[in-house]
Design a protein around this motif. Structure first.
Motif, PDB file in Angstrom:
ATOM      1  N   THR A   1       0.831  -1.205   0.000  1.00 24.44           N
ATOM      2  CA  THR A   1       0.000   0.000   0.000  1.00 24.44           C
ATOM      3  C   THR A   1       0.861   1.250   0.000  1.00 24.44           C
ATOM      4  N   ILE A   2       0.287   2.320  -0.578  1.00 19.38           N
ATOM      5  CA  ILE A   2       0.923   3.643  -0.589  1.00 19.38           C
ATOM      6  C   ILE A   2      -0.081   4.631  -0.012  1.00 19.38           C
ATOM      7  N   THR A   3       0.343   5.364   1.008  1.00 20.94           N
ATOM      8  CA  THR A   3      -0.549   6.293   1.700  1.00 20.94           C
ATOM      9  C   THR A   3       0.047   7.692   1.661  1.00 20.94           C
ATOM     10  N   LEU A   4      -0.798   8.676   1.338  1.00 19.60           N
ATOM     11  CA  LEU A   4      -0.401  10.089   1.336  1.00 19.60           C
ATOM     12  C   LEU A   4      -1.274  10.829   2.323  1.00 19.60           C
ATOM     13  N   ALA A   5      -0.659  11.389   3.352  1.00 22.91           N
ATOM     14  CA  ALA A   5      -1.383  12.151   4.374  1.00 22.91           C
ATOM     15  C   ALA A   5      -2.595  11.373   4.879  1.00 22.91           C
ATOM     16  N   ALA A   6      -2.373  10.113   5.234  1.00 21.15           N
ATOM     17  CA  ALA A   6      -3.365   9.204   5.833  1.00 21.15           C
ATOM     18  C   ALA A   6      -4.427   8.710   4.857  1.00 21.15           C
ATOM     19  N   GLU A   7      -4.297   9.056   3.561  1.00 18.50           N
ATOM     20  CA  GLU A   7      -5.231   8.533   2.566  1.00 18.50           C
ATOM     21  C   GLU A   7      -4.551   7.467   1.721  1.00 18.50           C
ATOM     22  N   ASN A   8      -5.220   6.339   1.530  1.00 20.53           N
ATOM     23  CA  ASN A   8      -4.681   5.258   0.709  1.00 20.53           C
ATOM     24  C   ASN A   8      -4.801   5.649  -0.761  1.00 20.53           C
ATOM     25  N   ILE A   9      -3.662   5.873  -1.417  1.00 22.50           N
ATOM     26  CA  ILE A   9      -3.681   6.320  -2.810  1.00 22.50           C
ATOM     27  C   ILE A   9      -3.213   5.219  -3.758  1.00 22.50           C
ATOM     28  N   THR A  10      -3.136   3.988  -3.273  1.00 17.77           N
ATOM     29  CA  THR A  10      -2.532   2.894  -4.039  1.00 17.77           C
ATOM     30  C   THR A  10      -3.152   2.743  -5.419  1.00 17.77           C
ATOM     31  N   THR A  11      -4.449   2.957  -5.538  1.00 18.73           N
ATOM     32  CA  THR A  11      -5.133   2.757  -6.821  1.00 18.73           C
ATOM     33  C   THR A  11      -5.465   4.072  -7.531  1.00 18.73           C
ATOM     34  N   TRP A  12      -5.013   5.188  -6.981  1.00 13.66           N
ATOM     35  CA  TRP A  12      -5.343   6.480  -7.582  1.00 13.66           C
ATOM     36  C   TRP A  12      -4.597   6.685  -8.897  1.00 13.66           C
ATOM     37  N   THR A  13      -5.190   7.506  -9.768  1.00 17.65           N
ATOM     38  CA  THR A  13      -4.518   7.892 -11.010  1.00 17.65           C
ATOM     39  C   THR A  13      -3.417   8.900 -10.711  1.00 17.65           C
ATOM     40  N   THR A  14      -2.528   9.068 -11.670  1.00 22.10           N
ATOM     41  CA  THR A  14      -1.463  10.060 -11.511  1.00 22.10           C
ATOM     42  C   THR A  14      -2.041  11.457 -11.330  1.00 22.10           C
ATOM     43  N   ARG A  15      -3.060  11.782 -12.097  1.00 24.51           N
ATOM     44  CA  ARG A  15      -3.661  13.116 -11.991  1.00 24.51           C
ATOM     45  C   ARG A  15      -4.224  13.351 -10.591  1.00 24.51           C
ATOM     46  N   ARG A  16      -4.905  12.359 -10.053  1.00 23.57           N
ATOM     47  CA  ARG A  16      -5.489  12.528  -8.726  1.00 23.57           C
ATOM     48  C   ARG A  16      -4.397  12.685  -7.671  1.00 23.57           C
ATOM     49  N   ARG A  17      -3.303  11.976  -7.818  1.00 21.98           N
ATOM     50  CA  ARG A  17      -2.192  12.098  -6.873  1.00 21.98           C
ATOM     51  C   ARG A  17      -1.558  13.484  -6.965  1.00 21.98           C
ATOM     52  N   ARG A  18      -1.435  13.981  -8.186  1.00 23.26           N
ATOM     53  CA  ARG A  18      -0.885  15.332  -8.363  1.00 23.26           C
ATOM     54  C   ARG A  18      -1.794  16.352  -7.682  1.00 23.26           C
ATOM     55  N   GLU A  19      -3.098  16.216  -7.886  1.00 18.39           N
ATOM     56  CA  GLU A  19      -4.042  17.170  -7.296  1.00 18.39           C
ATOM     57  C   GLU A  19      -4.075  17.058  -5.772  1.00 18.39           C
ATOM     58  N   ALA A  20      -3.693  15.896  -5.242  1.00 21.08           N
ATOM     59  CA  ALA A  20      -3.675  15.705  -3.790  1.00 21.08           C
ATOM     60  C   ALA A  20      -2.429  16.288  -3.141  1.00 21.08           C
ATOM     61  N   GLY A  21      -1.455  16.713  -3.977  1.00 16.78           N
ATOM     62  CA  GLY A  21      -0.316  17.417  -3.402  1.00 16.78           C
ATOM     63  C   GLY A  21       1.030  16.776  -3.577  1.00 16.78           C
ATOM     64  N   ILE A  22       1.249  16.039  -4.681  1.00 14.27           N
ATOM     65  CA  ILE A  22       2.571  15.483  -4.960  1.00 14.27           C
ATOM     66  C   ILE A  22       3.237  16.312  -6.054  1.00 14.27           C
ATOM     67  N   GLY A  23       4.366  16.912  -5.727  1.00 18.18           N
ATOM     68  CA  GLY A  23       5.181  17.594  -6.728  1.00 18.18           C
ATOM     69  C   GLY A  23       6.259  16.652  -7.230  1.00 18.18           C
ATOM     70  N   TYR A  24       6.685  16.853  -8.465  1.00 25.07           N
ATOM     71  CA  TYR A  24       7.582  15.875  -9.093  1.00 25.07           C
ATOM     72  C   TYR A  24       8.622  16.566  -9.961  1.00 25.07           C
ATOM     73  N   ILE A  25       9.878  16.517  -9.523  1.00 24.97           N
ATOM     74  CA  ILE A  25      11.005  16.938 -10.349  1.00 24.97           C
ATOM     75  C   ILE A  25      11.590  15.675 -10.950  1.00 24.97           C
ATOM     76  N   PRO A  26      11.370  15.409 -12.238  1.00 23.08           N
ATOM     77  CA  PRO A  26      11.730  14.104 -12.801  1.00 23.08           C
ATOM     78  C   PRO A  26      13.227  13.960 -13.049  1.00 23.08           C
ATOM     79  N   GLU A  27      13.664  12.712 -13.069  1.00 17.57           N
ATOM     80  CA  GLU A  27      15.064  12.403 -13.337  1.00 17.57           C
ATOM     81  C   GLU A  27      15.484  12.870 -14.716  1.00 17.57           C
ATOM     82  N   ASP A  28      14.641  12.633 -15.706  1.00 13.71           N
ATOM     83  CA  ASP A  28      14.943  13.011 -17.085  1.00 13.71           C
ATOM     84  C   ASP A  28      14.008  14.141 -17.484  1.00 13.71           C
TER      85      ASP A  28
END
Length: 513
Positions: free
Chosen positions: A322-349
């Protein structure tokens, strides 16, 4: 400092008065560079200083508007890279240009294949013999028949160097060659460079790691804002002096002085598994990052860091755990929903996952944030809002550009990176995934990014930091975890571990603490 006229003999490379203009910007202005045979000549400068443009001119990718190029005493005009290769100039780019699904041999000979008698088919025996000869001659041994996808980063770099030597290069341009290497691999590369020097080859070494530059170079040329400002002797110049020549400021340090770690978990991964074709890419990964904490993830590239990041981002579907963000289980969430929930991403490439190179800067500001203020107006993109915020990012993060309407491809790598960092921090994220955030940026941009991460951490941001710069990892991290073959194999104390100990743990060769 020493005058450029002091060196005796015929230079392997001499650039005089090189000027190169692009619409709205002068990339190089009256640049002079002299490289002697059998030497390592470092070229340093901040991002946007014109280093890449100058090297592309030497490699035939750009034609200078003014100035001359002289190779081994003969003035030449280079129309394309083929001309440069024919004249003995080879370039190893920062981003390796290898096909993973081909063997070492196939990558090396691609475009320069030796033919069998009669002109039909690839003469693999001849190619294999030549590759082994080059490897033995220069201390760059690598198995010609292994698939590139099965090689580590250090061996991939060897393949790139052999590829240009195979084509007869006597001048090697190495662009940020140590950016992705652990200390042991850096030592091996520098040993190979000494062998190349002894054989009379000339190496142009581009790097932002000033301590490395001073240890490996025979001469150093400093470029600032498109023109050469000094030639320095690495035996007498300090890293601090070089930094001041480059950007007019002292050499920054990644050290974090005080802890801001809270007891509030932001990201939790429990027993995460990722399997592909029966092979574990991630095995039983369990970690927690708290608000105000920088968790450093150390590992040789290709050991699961990318897969771990893609699992957090929702770019891969995990096979267990499982993967949890701020006490919410996001394991099955889409990338867009995770971004809107507050994940910023500086990519490797940044080119593959961070930017659309053929789009203007303001459109790149919108990427990944299409549904959030100030980029939206109902169901439509808010063009005015996006443009205004891009102007803010350009000013706040010192993105050097003539306009927010230029294409992202026209920016230097460091300025591209600063645009991405500014974009990702603009959403006030709860969690920031920072994969190699300062790769390929100069000391000024590096210091700015470090300050930003430290300040955001102090305000409660949780950061997952992945970096090949072990000093950066150790200096910025509150805790450090080592990943090897998809497993978290060690936890070390950043306040006591050395880069050498960490490098040993990353390769499985020893204990980190």
């Amino acid at each position: 400092m020493k005058p450029e006229s002091e060196s005796a003999g015929v230079p392997a490379v001499e650039l005089k008065g090189i000027t190169k203009r692009f619409p709205g910007v002068v990339a190089n202005r009256d640049v002079n560079l002299r490289v002697m045979p059998g030497t390592v000549h470092a070229v340093v400068g901040e991002n946007g200083a014109g280093k890449s443009t100058l090297m592309k001119t030497l490699y035939g990718m750009h034609k200078p508007d003014e100035g001359t190029i002289t190779l081994n005493g003969e003035q030449v005009v280079l129309h394309n890279p083929s001309d440069a290769i024919a004249r003995g100039v080879g370039m190893v780019h920062q981003h390796f240009m290898l096909a993973d699904n081909l063997t070492v041999l196939e990558n090396i000979v691609l475009g320069a294949e030796p033919k069998r008698w009669g002109g039909f088919g690839l003469n693999r025996a001849a190619a294999r013999t030549r590759i082994r000869e080059i490897g033995k001659q220069y201390g760059l041994e690598v198995d010609p028949d292994v698939l590139v996808e099965n090689l580590g980063v250090g061996d991939r770099q060897r393949v790139e160097i052999i590829k240009v030597l195979y084509r007869g290069a006597r001048v090697l341009v190495l662009d940020e060659p140590t950016a992705v290497l652990v200390p042991q691999e850096v030592d091996a590369l520098f040993e190979a460079l000494q062998v190349l020097k002894a054989q009379g080859l000339s190496i142009i070494f581009i790097s932002h790691k000033l301590d490395e530059v001073r240890s490996v170079a025979d001469d150093i040329t400093v470029i600032r804002r498109g023109t050469t400002v000094a030639t320095a002797d690495p035996k007498t110049v300090s890293s601090r002096q070089l930094a001041e020549l480059m950007v007019g400021s002292e050499l920054p340090s990644p050290q974090t002085s005080e802890s801001t770690v809270t007891d509030r978990p932001v990201l939790e991964m429990k027993h995460v598994e990722l399997v592909k074709d029966g092979r574990h890419l991630l095995r039983d990964v369990t970690l927690t990052i708290h608000a105000g904490e920088v968790l450093g993830l150390a590992g040789v590239e290709g050991n699961g860091q990318a897969e771990l990041v893609e699992s957090i981002m929702g770019m891969r579907t995990v096979d267990g755990g499982t993967i949890t963000l701020a006490a919410e289980n996001i394991t099955t969430w889409t990338t867009r929903r995770r971004r809107e929930a507050g994940i910023g991403y500086i990519p490797e490439d940044r080119h593959r996952h961070g930017l659309i190179l053929d789009a203007p800067l303001w459109e790149n500001r919108v990427l990944g944030h299409q549904t959030r203020h100030p980029n939206t107006s109902g169901p439509l993109v808010n063009r005015a809002g996006a443009r205004a915020d891009t102007e803010r990012i350009v000013g706040e993060y010192d993105v050097r550009t003539p306009s927010i309407d230029v294409l992202a491809s026209s920016l230097s790598g460091g300025n591209q990176q600063k645009l991405i960092v500014g974009r990702e921090m603009s959403g006030n994220p709860k969690l920031l995934i920072a994969a190699h955030p300062t790769r390929g940026v100069d000391v000024g941009a590096q210091a700015a990014i470090w300050d930003l991460l430290r300040n955001a951490r102090a305000e409660g941001l949780a950061v997952l930091l992945i970096s090949a710069d072990l000093d950066e990892l150790i200096g910025l991290s509150d805790s450090l975890t080592v990943i090897l073959r998809g497993e978290l194999v060690a936890q070390v104390d950043p306040s006591t571990v050395t880069p050498e100990q960490l490098g040993s743990a990353m390769t499985g060769a020893g204990e980190a603490a």
